[in-house]
Design a protein around this motif. Structure first.
Motif, PDB file in Angstrom:
ATOM      1  N   PRO A   1      -9.233  27.193   4.160  1.00  0.00           N
ATOM      2  CA  PRO A   1     -10.358  27.085   3.221  1.00  0.00           C
ATOM      3  C   PRO A   1     -11.503  28.003   3.636  1.00  0.00           C
ATOM      4  CG  PRO A   1     -10.176  25.096   4.570  1.00  0.00           C
ATOM      5  CD  PRO A   1      -9.002  25.973   4.905  1.00  0.00           C
TER       6      PRO A   1
ATOM      7  N   GLY B   1     -13.029  21.680  -1.641  1.00  0.00           N
ATOM      8  CA  GLY B   1     -12.015  22.341  -0.818  1.00  0.00           C
ATOM      9  C   GLY B   1     -12.523  23.334   0.205  1.00  0.00           C
ATOM     10  N   PHE B   2     -13.812  23.344   0.455  1.00  0.00           N
ATOM     11  CA  PHE B   2     -14.373  24.274   1.428  1.00  0.00           C
ATOM     12  C   PHE B   2     -14.536  23.618   2.795  1.00  0.00           C
ATOM     13  CE2 PHE B   2     -15.990  25.689  -2.710  1.00  0.00           C
ATOM     14  CZ  PHE B   2     -15.602  27.022  -2.692  1.00  0.00           C
TER      15      PHE B   2
END
Length: 101
Positions: A4, A28-29
């Motif tokens: 990510p 999603g980071f």
């Protein structure tokens, strides 16, 4: 599966910092969050984020100054300056657009 993207969130308001951190994690980071310009610079040098989300007004530096210092030091990391008020959806969309480019 690629790792990510790493996002550094910089905001002196704890509630805002936590909101942004959770929002980016859910998107999603990989997120690191700090509350001052000095901490932002130290973290950016140590961790090399893919993008910095940076509050315009910090207690020790103006957000634009932090971005300039990073550029002057050769850190070509994209920066999204965060005005207040802001829309979470717009910020996440902007970050995704920049990272996809």
């Amino acid at each position: 599966m690629p790792a990510p993207a790493r996002v550094l969130v910089v905001d002196d308001e704890q509630d805002v910092r936590e909101l942004l951190t959770e929002t980016f994690r859910l998107a999603g980071f990989d997120v690191t969050a700090v509350g001052t310009g000095v901490a932002a610079l130290n973290t950016a040098y140590a961790e090399t984020p893919d993008l910095v989300v940076l509050d315009v007004r910090l207690p020790d530096f103006d957000g634009a100054d932090v971005a300039r210092i990073l550029r002057d030091a050769g850190r070509e990391v994209p920066v999204v300056l965060l005005p207040k008020p802001f829309s979470l959806e717009n910020v996440v969309t902007r970050v995704r657009e920049i990272l996809a480019a």
